[in-house]
Design an enzyme around this catalytic site. Structure first.
Site, PDB file in Angstrom:
ATOM      1  N   HIS A 175      12.828 -63.972-122.685  1.00  0.00           N
ATOM      2  CA  HIS A 175      12.624 -62.536-122.841  1.00  0.00           C
ATOM      3  C   HIS A 175      11.291 -62.209-123.504  1.00  0.00           C
ATOM      4  CE1 HIS A 175      16.729 -62.140-121.408  1.00  0.00           C
ATOM      5  NE2 HIS A 175      16.290 -60.976-120.987  1.00  0.00           N
ATOM      6  N   GLU A 188      24.234 -61.288-110.905  1.00  0.00           N
ATOM      7  CA  GLU A 188      23.453 -62.320-111.600  1.00  0.00           C
ATOM      8  C   GLU A 188      24.308 -63.526-111.969  1.00  0.00           C
ATOM      9  OE1 GLU A 188      21.666 -60.598-115.115  1.00  0.00           O
ATOM     10  OE2 GLU A 188      23.431 -59.431-115.585  1.00  0.00           O
ATOM     11  N   ASN A 228      16.934 -63.709-112.617  1.00  0.00           N
ATOM     12  CA  ASN A 228      16.635 -64.589-113.765  1.00  0.00           C
ATOM     13  C   ASN A 228      17.890 -65.360-114.151  1.00  0.00           C
ATOM     14  OD1 ASN A 228      14.265 -63.176-113.718  1.00  0.00           O
ATOM     15  ND2 ASN A 228      14.780 -61.867-115.438  1.00  0.00           N
ATOM     16  N   CYS A 230      15.831 -57.062-109.404  1.00  0.00           N
ATOM     17  CA  CYS A 230      15.101 -56.679-110.628  1.00  0.00           C
ATOM     18  C   CYS A 230      14.765 -57.883-111.494  1.00  0.00           C
ATOM     19  CB  CYS A 230      15.886 -55.651-111.422  1.00  0.00           C
ATOM     20  SG  CYS A 230      17.482 -56.256-111.977  1.00  0.00           S
TER      21      CYS A 230
END
Ligand code: PEP
Ligand code: MG
Length: 586
Positions: free
Chosen positions: A198, A439, A462, A510
């Site tokens: 992050h 995700e 991610n 995203c």
């Protein structure tokens, strides 16, 4: 005559994760667990030194009791009992006596004495085979960390700077980033980390250079050292000489010229040569980014990570939240802002939440799991979002969904909140789009079921990559295995796109993959028509889209369907990207 020794340049090579160059002094962020300096004290200072330490123990005691109460109320007394051991360690009279005696006799600051003693205890337990005793190691570490933090004073956790600095840290957690005075931060140089941590994501969002895996910098650098941080070549240079600075400046000027040319078309739509429109949206973490986002060419925010706002003010009231969300919505209107509900957990640990350290935080209490079990928190957020919806287009999406049941539950709570607010006389928008993040592999595999419950799906690649390939997105040892073009990942993306198509709802991506222009051909070829990226990448991705032909992209996908090697698949996409927009690779 005195002759000063020339200061020598020293270079560290790491991994570039956010481009740009910064030249400033560093501020080395101390880890709560870094060894403090063994500062000498005078005999007169002993009493105040010990009083400072006792005060730190008292604050820690109160903190742990509060945690114990919160955990007890929420999870029962058995879980809360864990904290009894913490309190015993904290109050241990032999530790207290030993520290007091050593400080008096050796006249060394209490930080060092306490730290060294606790490390000795930990060393004794570390290697033991007995799992119960090994657990006590973690308890001591936790206590020591808390006491050290209080000894250093809360102020050090919220560093303010007079002049611009480059942050140097072993590891930068999202909560560290939130606490920094970001107006003075020019870049991040991190010892550990990865392209998907992050800290890296935030650096890209804020448009700041960042380099990770700079081994040894925390040991060797001191706050105030002048450095040059090169986020393009992944270098950190201590004491850069005039020649180095000149070379870099001219490179920067060339890069700026290219960037200016790219920015000229940023507000034009992104449509492929054969007429396929692709919506390029921006990801956001902070309200202050909204102006930059409006200016980046993005008309919508495809992902607003609300956990950063939460960490800035964990006790923020519903009114405060509603006001903050409203500011973001107003700044983007008439464009939509998609807010992701809290995705605390994993690496985004809220220091104020009663978290017991988890052995596998990424597989633990995270995202929607926390929201569904802490409905007070969830409802406060949903009510604030619904109130903000009266001020402009807003969407809500749920993170870390692993199946349709969680989506149904979350929607029911959302409806309850909407009904309550209407009864209370609040205005809320009639149409609020609700989506789910895809995700977790189980969510991708049941995307058809989830799609029937929502207005849109958003691929969080991610995490999807880390969970599909069982590769920790933060672990540098396995970074080579983190492969976005692994056939398993691509299959899950295709399944999700297909589920969205069948249900007649949109599918966005995203995750950081959306901003990788080498992958744009693959993404468009798989049928994705919404990409949400860091604001600094919007113009670039739009440019890439305009140069592509959707038909060619589909051919790339067809050509890779039978391939089993991630690098070979990547190469197919890369070749087309290099052919169509070589200027973006200069
Ligand atoms: C993702 O997982 O791709 C995502 C966008 O969420 P985050 O990076 O915040 O976990
Ligand atoms: Mg995620």
């Amino acid at each position: 005559m005195t002759s000063e020794l020339p200061t020598l340049e020293k270079t560290w090579q790491g991994t570039a994760v956010s481009s740009g160059v910064a030249h400033a002094v560093v501020h080395v962020l101390k880890d709560d667990f870094d060894e403090p300096d063994a500062e000498p004290i005078t005999a007169d200072q002993v009493d105040s030194e010990l009083a400072r330490w006792r005060a730190a123990l008292d604050v820690t005691h109160t903190e742990i009791e509060a945690l114990q109460r919160a955990v007890g109320e929420e999870q029962g007394s058995a879980e809360a009992d864990i904290f009894e051991t913490h309190l015993l360690i904290l109050d241990d009279s032999s530790i207290r006596k030993h520290v007091e005696k050593t400080v008096r006799e050796k006249l060394i600051c209490v930080d060092w004495v306490y730290y060294r003693l606790m490390c000795k205890h930990m060393d004794a337990l570390r290697g033991l085979a007995d799992s119960y005793l090994r657990e006590r190691f973690l308890d001591i570490k936790d206590i020591t960390q808390r006491v050290m933090r209080h000894l250093r004073g809360e102020l050090l956790n919220h560093p303010m700077f007079d002049d611009p600095v480059i942050i140097v840290a072993r590891d930068l957690t999202p909560s560290d980033t939130v606490q920094l005075d970001r107006s003075k931060v020019l870049g991040f140089a991190i010892e550990t980390g990865s392209v998907n941590s992050h800290a890296a994501i935030i650096a890209r969002s804020l448009g700041l250079p960042a380099v990770v895996r700079l081994h040894g910098i925390c040991e060797e650098l001191h706050s105030g050292d002048p450095v040059l941080l090169d986020g393009d070549d992944g270098m950190l240079i201590l004491n850069p000489c005039a020649a180095t600075l000149t070379k870099l400046r001219s490179r920067e000027e060339e890069a700026e010229e290219r960037e200016d040319a790219l920015q000229e078309t940023r507000h034009e739509p992104a449509v492929t040569c054969d007429g396929c429109a692709v919506e390029v949206c921006a990801n956001a973490e902070f309200i202050e980014e909204m102006t930059a986002i409006r200016d980046s060419g993005a008309e919508q925010v495809g992902l607003f990570r609300t956990e950063f706002l939460h960490m800035e003010n964990p006790d923020g009231s519903e009114d405060w939240l509603a006001e903050s969300y409203t500011r973001a919505v107003r700044a983007m209107a008439p464009g939509q802002v998609i807010f992701r509900t809290l995705d605390i957990g994993g690496d985004k640990v809220d220091p104020q939440m009663p978290f017991e350290p988890e052995p596998n935080p990424f597989l633990g209490w995270r995202g929607i799991r926390i929201s569904l079990s802490r409905q007070d928190l969830f409802k406060r957020q949903l009510r604030a979002l619904l109130r903000a919806s009266a001020h402009g287009p807003l969407g809500i999406m749920f993170p870390m969904v692993s199946g349709v049941k969680e989506v149904r539950l979350a929607k029911t709570i959302l409806q309850e909140c909407a009904a309550e607010l209407t009864d209370e006389g609040y205005a809320i928008a009639e149409e609020i789009e609700v989506g789910a993040m895809i995700e977790v592999p189980s969510a991708a595999l049941s995307a058809d079921l989830i799609a029937s419950e929502v207005d849109f799906l958003s691929l969080g690649t991610n995490d999807l990559i880390q969970y599909t390939l069982a590769v920790d997105r933060l672990n540098e040892r396995v970074a080579d295995l983190y492969q976005p073009t692994h056939p398993a990942v691509l299959r899950l993306i295709r399944m999700t796109v297909e589920a969205g198509r069948k249900a007649g709802i949109r599918v966005c991506i995203c995750g950081e993959m959306a901003a990788d222009i080498e992958l744009t051909p693959l993404l468009i070829g798989m049928g994705l028509s919404e990409l949400s990226v860091a604001s600094g990448q919007v113009a670039r991705v739009k440019h890439a889209v305009r140069k592509l032909h959707a038909g060619d992209c589909e051919s790339v996908v067809q050509a890779t369907l039978h391939l089993d090697c991630p690098l070979e698949i990547l190469e197919h996409s890369r070749v087309l990207s290099l052919q169509r927009y070589p200027e973006l690779f200069e």
